[in-house]
Design a protein around this motif. Structure first.
Motif, short mmCIF file in Angstrom:
data_model
loop_
_atom_site.label_atom_id
_atom_site.label_comp_id
_atom_site.label_asym_id
_atom_site.label_seq_id
_atom_site.Cartn_x
_atom_site.Cartn_y
_atom_site.Cartn_z
N ALA A 115 0.87 -1.18 0.00
CA ALA A 115 0.00 0.00 0.00
C ALA A 115 0.90 1.23 0.00
O ALA A 115 1.64 1.46 0.95
N VAL A 116 0.83 2.00 -1.08
CA VAL A 116 1.78 3.09 -1.28
C VAL A 116 1.13 4.44 -0.94
O VAL A 116 -0.01 4.70 -1.33
N ASN A 117 1.89 5.27 -0.24
CA ASN A 117 1.49 6.66 -0.02
C ASN A 117 1.83 7.44 -1.30
O ASN A 117 2.97 7.46 -1.74
N HIS A 118 0.82 8.08 -1.88
CA HIS A 118 1.00 8.81 -3.14
C HIS A 118 2.11 9.87 -3.03
O HIS A 118 2.86 10.10 -3.98
N LEU A 119 2.20 10.50 -1.88
CA LEU A 119 3.23 11.54 -1.69
C LEU A 119 4.61 10.93 -1.64
O LEU A 119 5.58 11.49 -2.16
N GLU A 120 4.70 9.76 -1.02
CA GLU A 120 5.99 9.07 -0.99
C GLU A 120 6.39 8.68 -2.42
O GLU A 120 7.57 8.73 -2.79
N ALA A 121 5.41 8.32 -3.23
CA ALA A 121 5.71 7.97 -4.63
C ALA A 121 6.29 9.18 -5.36
O ALA A 121 7.30 9.06 -6.07
N HIS A 122 5.70 10.36 -5.17
CA HIS A 122 6.29 11.58 -5.76
C HIS A 122 7.70 11.80 -5.17
O HIS A 122 8.62 12.18 -5.88
N ALA A 123 7.83 11.55 -3.86
CA ALA A 123 9.09 11.86 -3.17
C ALA A 123 10.24 10.98 -3.65
O ALA A 123 11.39 11.41 -3.67
N LEU A 124 9.94 9.74 -4.04
CA LEU A 124 11.00 8.80 -4.41
C LEU A 124 11.23 8.72 -5.93
O LEU A 124 12.10 7.98 -6.38
N THR A 125 10.45 9.48 -6.70
CA THR A 125 10.57 9.42 -8.17
C THR A 125 11.99 9.69 -8.64
O THR A 125 12.45 9.07 -9.61
N ALA A 126 12.69 10.60 -7.97
CA ALA A 126 14.05 10.95 -8.42
C ALA A 126 15.02 9.79 -8.24
O ALA A 126 16.08 9.76 -8.87
N ARG A 127 14.68 8.82 -7.42
CA ARG A 127 15.52 7.62 -7.31
C ARG A 127 15.25 6.70 -8.49
O ARG A 127 16.18 6.16 -9.10
N LEU A 128 13.97 6.57 -8.85
CA LEU A 128 13.62 5.81 -10.06
C LEU A 128 14.30 6.40 -11.29
O LEU A 128 14.87 5.67 -12.11
N THR A 129 14.25 7.72 -11.43
CA THR A 129 14.74 8.32 -12.68
C THR A 129 16.25 8.55 -12.67
O THR A 129 16.89 8.48 -13.71
N ALA A 130 16.83 8.85 -11.50
CA ALA A 130 18.23 9.27 -11.49
C ALA A 130 19.07 8.58 -10.42
O ALA A 130 20.24 8.91 -10.27
#
Ligand code: KG4
Ligand code: ZN
Length: 354
Positions: A115-130
């Protein structure tokens, strides 16, 4: 450590999205598929997202979006290590649709559920991309949120500042309405602002120079309303007003970010090259990206800005967050419930009453 493959679902607002992501922390990860269906056309006549319409549209679309994401990724259920879905915060009807679908898939395939917190998903996007390592300073700017945080690990957040009234995306959307621009306001204001003179109207810059790193945007919106009411607007003056509004927002963001950079340096004094990450839908705005990049460099911070398509809502960020949590053994069971409110800096689901 081996790679994980995670299916992610996102249904918390007006995008129905599914994605398959492969990789391991700290990233970057590989996006095997990233399918996003915008409900824009359904909501545009109402000038904003209508929760009932959104929930129904998610029900209608989600199964085929999931199928498309799996087909495009060319994976079988056996290749998937976990199913992740946004469990909040967001419009509760939509969140229920996504989380329930994820539970069904996890049960059918015998996979862990996350179960993912939507804000955490935004917060960790830079790890996915960079592949950005912890810690970093995060500016999260979206339709519902406006926060500055130190991110020191998965689930490790320290709040530096947040809005005391409107979120910045909300301010863009309300300003767009006043300027007779369609929903969503952000991209439309950005486009109109390109044709205007940003010095034409002197609009307020709330909170500038204030102690702390909080934001406020409602005074700016009120000032904009007064200008629209008191002057005869034409095409040129609408563009000038859009440009002046965007410039005021940027001045506020840059000032508050600068304050938070000082807090981050104080808290993480050992960090040699501090990193600043911007995410959330408003981070798609190129004028904001440019201004924040300039300020970051001026203050000795490196900056990471996910590509615009991964700043606005998507499921790749949800799949990635699922992957990070899977790697940390942070799984959920079938009793996890959707939540309309779920602040990022009190992460644990058990701690947050419905
Ligand atoms: O992150 P997001 O897709 O959904 C939420 O979680 O809220 O953010 C949507 C918000 C909307 O308020 C939209 O107007 C704003 O992001 N936005 C922009 C731009 N693109 C989207 N704001 C300013 N400039 C843009 N280019
Ligand atoms: Zn969002």
């Amino acid at each position: 450590m081996g790679d994980f493959t995670v299916l992610g679902l996102e249904t918390s607002c007006d995008e129905t999205a599914a994605a398959v992501v492969r990789g391991s922390p700290p990233g970057p990860g590989t996006i095997l598929s990233n399918v996003v269906l915008s409900q824009l056309q359904e909501h545009t006549p109402f000038g904003g997202v209508v929760p009932e319409i959104a929930a129904r549209a998610h029900v209608e679309a989600l199964d085929s979006i999931v199928e498309a994401a799996i087909a495009e990724a060319a994976v079988q259920p056996a290749d998937i290590d976990a199913v992740a879905a946004t469990a909040g915060p967001g419009l509760i009807g939509g969140v229920m649709v996504g989380l329930t679908t994820a539970k069904a898939l996890a049960l059918a395939w015998d996979k862990p559920l996350i179960a993912v917190n939507h804000l955490e998903a935004h917060a960790l996007t830079a790890r996915l991309t960079a592949g950005i390592g912890f810690p970093y300073l995060l500016l999260l700017i979206s339709g519902g949120h406006c926060q500055l945080l130190a991110v020191d690990g998965v689930g490790q957040y320290r709040l530096y500042g947040s809005t005391i009234d409107d979120a910045v995306g909300e301010a863009f959307d309300k300003a767009a309405k006043l300027l007779d621009l369609p929903y969503p306001g952000g991209p439309n204001i950005e486009a109109l602002a390109r044709e205007g003179n940003l010095k034409a109207f002197a609009l307020p810059r709330p909170m500038l120079g204030r102690e702390g790193a909080d934001f406020s945007f409602s005074g700016l919106k009120t000032a904009l309303r007064q200008v629209v009411r008191s002057s005869d607007m034409n095409e040129a003056s609408r563009a000038d007003l859009a440009a002046s509004f965007q410039a005021a927002v940027i001045a506020c963001l840059v000032d508050r970010v600068t304050a938070a950079m000082n807090m981050f340096r104080r808290d993480f004094a050992d960090t040699v090259c501090p990193m600043f990450v911007v995410s959330g839908g408003v981070a798609a705005n190129s004028a904001i990206r440019a201004a924040l990049t300039e300020r970051a460099h001026g203050r000795g911070f490196a900056i990471s800005l996910p590509p615009p398509a991964l700043c606005t809502d998507n499921a790749a960020m949800v799949a990635w967050t699922g992957l990070e949590r899977l790697q940390g053994g942070l799984l959920d069971d079938m009793s996890v419930s959707p939540r309309a409110r779920w602040p990022l800096y009190r992460q644990a689901i058990a701690e947050t009453p419905q």
